[in-house]
Enzyme design. Structure first.
Site, short mmCIF file in Angstrom:
data_model
loop_
_atom_site.label_atom_id
_atom_site.label_comp_id
_atom_site.label_asym_id
_atom_site.label_seq_id
_atom_site.Cartn_x
_atom_site.Cartn_y
_atom_site.Cartn_z
N GLY A 34 0.82 -1.21 0.00
CA GLY A 34 0.00 0.00 0.00
C GLY A 34 0.85 1.25 0.00
CG LEU A 36 -0.81 1.66 -3.83
CD1 LEU A 36 -1.92 1.17 -4.78
CD2 LEU A 36 0.31 0.62 -3.76
CG HIS A 40 3.24 1.23 -5.63
ND1 HIS A 40 3.45 2.16 -4.67
CD2 HIS A 40 3.78 0.07 -5.17
CE1 HIS A 40 4.09 1.61 -3.64
NE2 HIS A 40 4.30 0.34 -3.92
CD GLN A 64 7.78 -7.28 3.75
OE1 GLN A 64 6.95 -8.05 3.25
NE2 GLN A 64 8.45 -6.40 3.01
N GLY A 150 9.29 -3.86 -8.37
CA GLY A 150 10.15 -2.72 -8.70
C GLY A 150 11.62 -3.08 -8.58
CG ASP A 153 12.33 -2.74 -2.88
OD1 ASP A 153 12.84 -2.35 -1.82
OD2 ASP A 153 11.28 -2.25 -3.34
CB SER A 188 10.58 4.90 -1.26
OG SER A 188 10.36 4.27 -0.01
O1 PAF Z 1 8.10 -4.59 -1.97
C1 PAF Z 1 7.13 -4.68 -1.18
O2 PAF Z 1 6.28 -3.78 -1.13
C2 PAF Z 1 7.02 -5.89 -0.28
O3 PAF Z 1 8.26 -6.33 0.14
C3 PAF Z 1 6.21 -7.04 -0.92
C4 PAF Z 1 6.91 -7.57 -2.16
C5 PAF Z 1 4.82 -6.55 -1.28
C6 PAF Z 1 6.06 -8.19 0.07
O4 PAF Z 1 5.39 -7.79 1.21
#
Ligand code: PAF
Length: 284
Positions: A34, A36, A40, A64, A150, A153, A188
């Site tokens: 989200g 966005l 995105h 994560q 993207g 990352d 970002s």
């Molecule tokens: O890049 C991200 O926004 C996140 O790491 C992802 C790939 C949606 C996994 O949660």
């Protein structure tokens, strides 16, 4: 504007995807957390161009995040996100709850191996296990033919390609170039958390990278590149986590620029951690 279907549980998403496949439609997934932005939007444009249907997942994945504060302060802008998706022509948004993704007793995680151990993996314990596991679960639910990520990352993209290869997942992974603000800052979701001063200073990352790789030759020492970027970030008041020149496939540091290589950067500006990268091509 598109009417968007809201899918809120893994079984909803799986039923929807199974039905659409049965009808002969191909599905592209854009996994997101989200908040966005135009970066995105570029992923979504790539997705809509590659498949019949596009689904965007919005899930701030707790597993994560290595710091509770980063998870708590991660921007959440659901209404704006849904508007962006509608304007961009998205067909369905998959927004599972944390309980639906990780019900009581959930105890599996995917360890992506060596690629995940350096750089982000070293600075953010458990980060890539969280990413690999959630992405695999998103794939299982949305059954995409294609998934778009993207290139900002860079390590995440490499890790996901490895997981897809190793587990034999039938998903084509597409990497989409980083979208930048006019002053070069990589877009970002975390940028909105920068103070006005830190926002200005953070342009040092892209400026430093651009200066450092301009005019490089195969005999340029990778350490000259990393030192230059570190100096620019430090001068701007940022704090470097790492600056490295690596092999784009193994992510191991390189000692010459004979082959194409990748510059990876992570740095703090205030309490916001930003990452960026650039391709280094020493041959004209
Ligand atoms: O890049 C991200 O926004 C996140 O790491 C992802 C790939 C949606 C996994 O949660």
């Amino acid at each position: 504007m598109n009417h968007i279907l809201h899918l809120t549980s893994p079984s909803d998403a799986l039923n929807w995807a199974t039905e659409r496949h049965r009808e002969g439609s191909s599905i592209a997934l854009v996994p997101t957390m989200g908040a966005l932005h135009q970066g995105h939007a570029a992923l979504i444009a790539r997705a809509t161009a590659s498949c019949d249907l596009t689904v965007v997942s919005i899930f701030v994945n707790p597993t994560q995040f290595d710091r509770a504060n980063d998870f708590d302060t991660y921007p959440r802008t659901l209404n704006d996100d849904l508007n962006l998706c509608a304007v961009a022509g998205v067909d369905a948004v998959y927004m599972p709850s944390a309980e639906a993704m990780y019900p009581a007793g959930f105890d599996t995680s995917i360890n992506p191996g060596a690629l995940a151990t350096r750089w982000e993996g070293e600075h953010r314990a458990g980060h890539f296990e969280g990413v690999a596991t959630v992405v695999t679960k998103l794939f299982t639910a949305a059954q995409p033919d294609t998934a778009v990520f993207g290139e900002k990352d860079f390590q995440q993209l490499a890790v996901i390609r490895q997981v897809v290869r190793d587990l034999g997942l039938a998903v084509e992974i597409i990497g989409e170039p980083t979208v930048r603000e006019d002053d070069g800052l990589a877009m970002s979701s975390r940028n909105v958390r920068l103070t006005p001063d830190a926002r200005k200073s953070a342009t040092a990352i892209h400026r430093g990278m651009t200066e450092a790789i301009r005019g490089v030759t195969p005999t340029t020492a990778p350490s000259d590149i990393t030192k230059h970027v570190e100096r620019r970030i430090n001068e701007a008041g940022g704090t470097v986590d790492y600056v490295a020149v690596v092999d784009p496939n193994t992510l191991e540091p390189v000692t010459t620029l004979e082959q194409r290589s990748q510059l990876l950067v992570a740095a703090w500006f205030g309490d916001v951690r930003l990452i960026d990268n650039a391709t280094i091509s020493a041959h004209p």
